[in-house]
Scaffold this active site. Structure first.
Site, PDB file in Angstrom:
ATOM      1  N   HIS A 179      11.300  24.164 -19.820  1.00 55.82           N
ATOM      2  CA  HIS A 179      11.650  25.552 -20.111  1.00 55.82           C
ATOM      3  C   HIS A 179      11.058  26.449 -19.034  1.00 55.82           C
ATOM      4  O   HIS A 179      10.296  25.997 -18.169  1.00 55.82           O
ATOM      5  CB  HIS A 179      11.183  25.968 -21.509  1.00 55.82           C
ATOM      6  CG  HIS A 179       9.714  25.943 -21.727  1.00 55.82           C
ATOM      7  ND1 HIS A 179       8.977  24.779 -21.747  1.00 55.82           N
ATOM      8  CD2 HIS A 179       8.819  26.947 -21.951  1.00 55.82           C
ATOM      9  CE1 HIS A 179       7.706  25.057 -21.979  1.00 55.82           C
ATOM     10  NE2 HIS A 179       7.583  26.369 -22.098  1.00 55.82           N
ATOM     11  N   ASP A 238       3.856  28.748 -17.032  1.00 55.33           N
ATOM     12  CA  ASP A 238       2.924  27.626 -16.942  1.00 55.33           C
ATOM     13  C   ASP A 238       3.636  26.288 -16.787  1.00 55.33           C
ATOM     14  O   ASP A 238       2.987  25.248 -16.660  1.00 55.33           O
ATOM     15  CB  ASP A 238       1.967  27.594 -18.136  1.00 55.33           C
ATOM     16  CG  ASP A 238       2.667  27.503 -19.480  1.00 55.33           C
ATOM     17  OD1 ASP A 238       3.767  28.060 -19.625  1.00 55.33           O
ATOM     18  OD2 ASP A 238       2.109  26.882 -20.411  1.00 55.33           O
ATOM     19  N   ASP A 292       7.579  22.595 -24.922  1.00 56.36           N
ATOM     20  CA  ASP A 292       6.903  23.330 -25.998  1.00 56.36           C
ATOM     21  C   ASP A 292       7.878  23.532 -27.154  1.00 56.36           C
ATOM     22  O   ASP A 292       9.045  23.887 -26.946  1.00 56.36           O
ATOM     23  CB  ASP A 292       6.430  24.688 -25.482  1.00 56.36           C
ATOM     24  CG  ASP A 292       5.352  24.566 -24.424  1.00 56.36           C
ATOM     25  OD1 ASP A 292       4.980  23.431 -24.088  1.00 56.36           O
ATOM     26  OD2 ASP A 292       4.897  25.610 -23.929  1.00 56.36           O
ATOM     27  N   HIS A 348      -0.710  19.750 -23.486  1.00 50.85           N
ATOM     28  CA  HIS A 348      -0.596  21.206 -23.657  1.00 50.85           C
ATOM     29  C   HIS A 348      -1.738  21.690 -24.555  1.00 50.85           C
ATOM     30  O   HIS A 348      -1.541  22.390 -25.546  1.00 50.85           O
ATOM     31  CB  HIS A 348       0.771  21.573 -24.236  1.00 50.85           C
ATOM     32  CG  HIS A 348       1.206  22.975 -23.902  1.00 50.85           C
ATOM     33  ND1 HIS A 348       0.993  24.034 -24.737  1.00 50.85           N
ATOM     34  CD2 HIS A 348       1.843  23.481 -22.824  1.00 50.85           C
ATOM     35  CE1 HIS A 348       1.487  25.137 -24.205  1.00 50.85           C
ATOM     36  NE2 HIS A 348       2.007  24.832 -23.021  1.00 50.85           N
TER      37      HIS A 348
END
Length: 313
Positions: free
Chosen positions: A63, A67, A212, A270
């Site tokens: 995505h 980050d 994520d 993450h």
């Protein structure tokens, strides 16, 4: 086949964790490295490994949050400066091409190789050759975020050369026919069934790497029967409301996905910079309450993914 974690942190770089990037090292399989996400500082992390930027053949972006992409312009440029000449393929959500091309144009960067952009239009098969298939599905993260499932073709068993030579069969074109499983007739009239002279085949490996996301059924589908599932774990089990509000997952979310998908190994990544020392151990313990074979990744953690024997039908 190896996974090497170049960055395992969430949001911003920290002293002990850089932001997201994972290398799938396929050096024995196709002499290439595939990168999944490329957060700020990824090329500096690569300098501390044996990875050569020119070996990076494909980059899969989950995505467009910073980050996960802010390291791309630098890595792409360095790959050129360091003699990279082979084409680079970049897969990701709509907008990844515009962002990279704008960065390169405004910085007047000229590359020594072409870039092929593949922006995801729909869920399903994204890439296929005779060794690998890559599937993608959209997850739940507020913006378009994808998970990737890499499926390796099964490995044909080895030709049992010693057995053939005991039968008086000498190496030559006939070995190729036997290796393909064909029936062959020898000069003396004997009929050889090639299937009887091929060793046990080995099942291709499956690696699932998710962007994520909240816990979602798509994650389970992508991870089904995977050798390894890489799942974000930004929050601990007591922060479920926060995780849902920010479109992220908890340790329990990730473990529940792994259990439902019946994966072999779960790797949590993450990780928020607020988790240090014993806090990280606690994240692993929480996940183990639901799924036993789980590890929390740290930067430069490398995981070998061995072949397994193919189960009999």
């Amino acid at each position: 086949m190896e996974l090497e974690f170049l960055g395992t942190g969430a949001g911003v770089p920290a002293k002990h964790r850089n932001v997201s990037s994972i290398a799938l090292k396929l050096l024995d399989e196709c002499n290439a490295v595939w990168l999944f996400d490329c957060g700020e500082g990824t090329q500096l992390q690569i300098l501390r490994t044996t990875i050569r930027p020119r070996k990076i053949e494909k980059i899969f972006i989950t995505h467009l949050h910073g980050d996960h992409i802010f390291g791309l312009p630098g890595l792409i440029s360095s790959r050129s400066f360091q003699g990279g000449s082979d084409a680079l393929e970049i897969y990701g959500p709509k907008g990844i091409q515009e962002w990279i091309q704008t960065s390169l144009r405004l910085s007047k960067t000229r590359l020594s190789y072409p870039i092929k952009f593949i922006e995801i239009q729909e869920d399903g098969l994204l890439f296929e050759d005779n060794q690998f298939q890559v599937y993608c599905q959209k997850l739940e993260h507020g913006i378009d975020s994808y998970g990737y499932r890499v499926v390796e073709a099964d490995h044909v068993g080895e030709l049992q050369v010693d057995q053939l030579q005991e039968l008086g069969i000498k190496p030559g074109p006939i070995f190729g026919k036997i290796k393909q499983g064909h029936q062959v007739t020898l000069d003396d009239g004997r009929v050889i069934d090639g299937k009887n002279y091929i060793g046990e085949s080995k099942k291709g490996r499956i690696v699932t790497i998710l962007g994520d996301t909240r816990k979602t059924s798509q994650s389970i589908e992508l991870a089904r029967d995977a050798d390894v599932l890489v799942h974000e774990s930004t929050f601990n089990k007591n922060e479920a409301k926060l995780a849902r509000a920010y479109y992220h997952s908890t340790t329990h979310d990730a473990a529940e996905v792994a259990k439902a998908a019946q994966v072999d190994k779960l790797i949590l990544t993450h990780i928020s910079a607020r988790y240090l020392g014993k806090d990280v151990e606690e994240l692993q313990s929480e996940a183990k309450e639901i799924f036993e074979n789980v590890w929390v990744a740290k930067d430069f953690y490398t995981l070998d993914i061995p072949l397994k024997k193919k189960e009999a039908l």
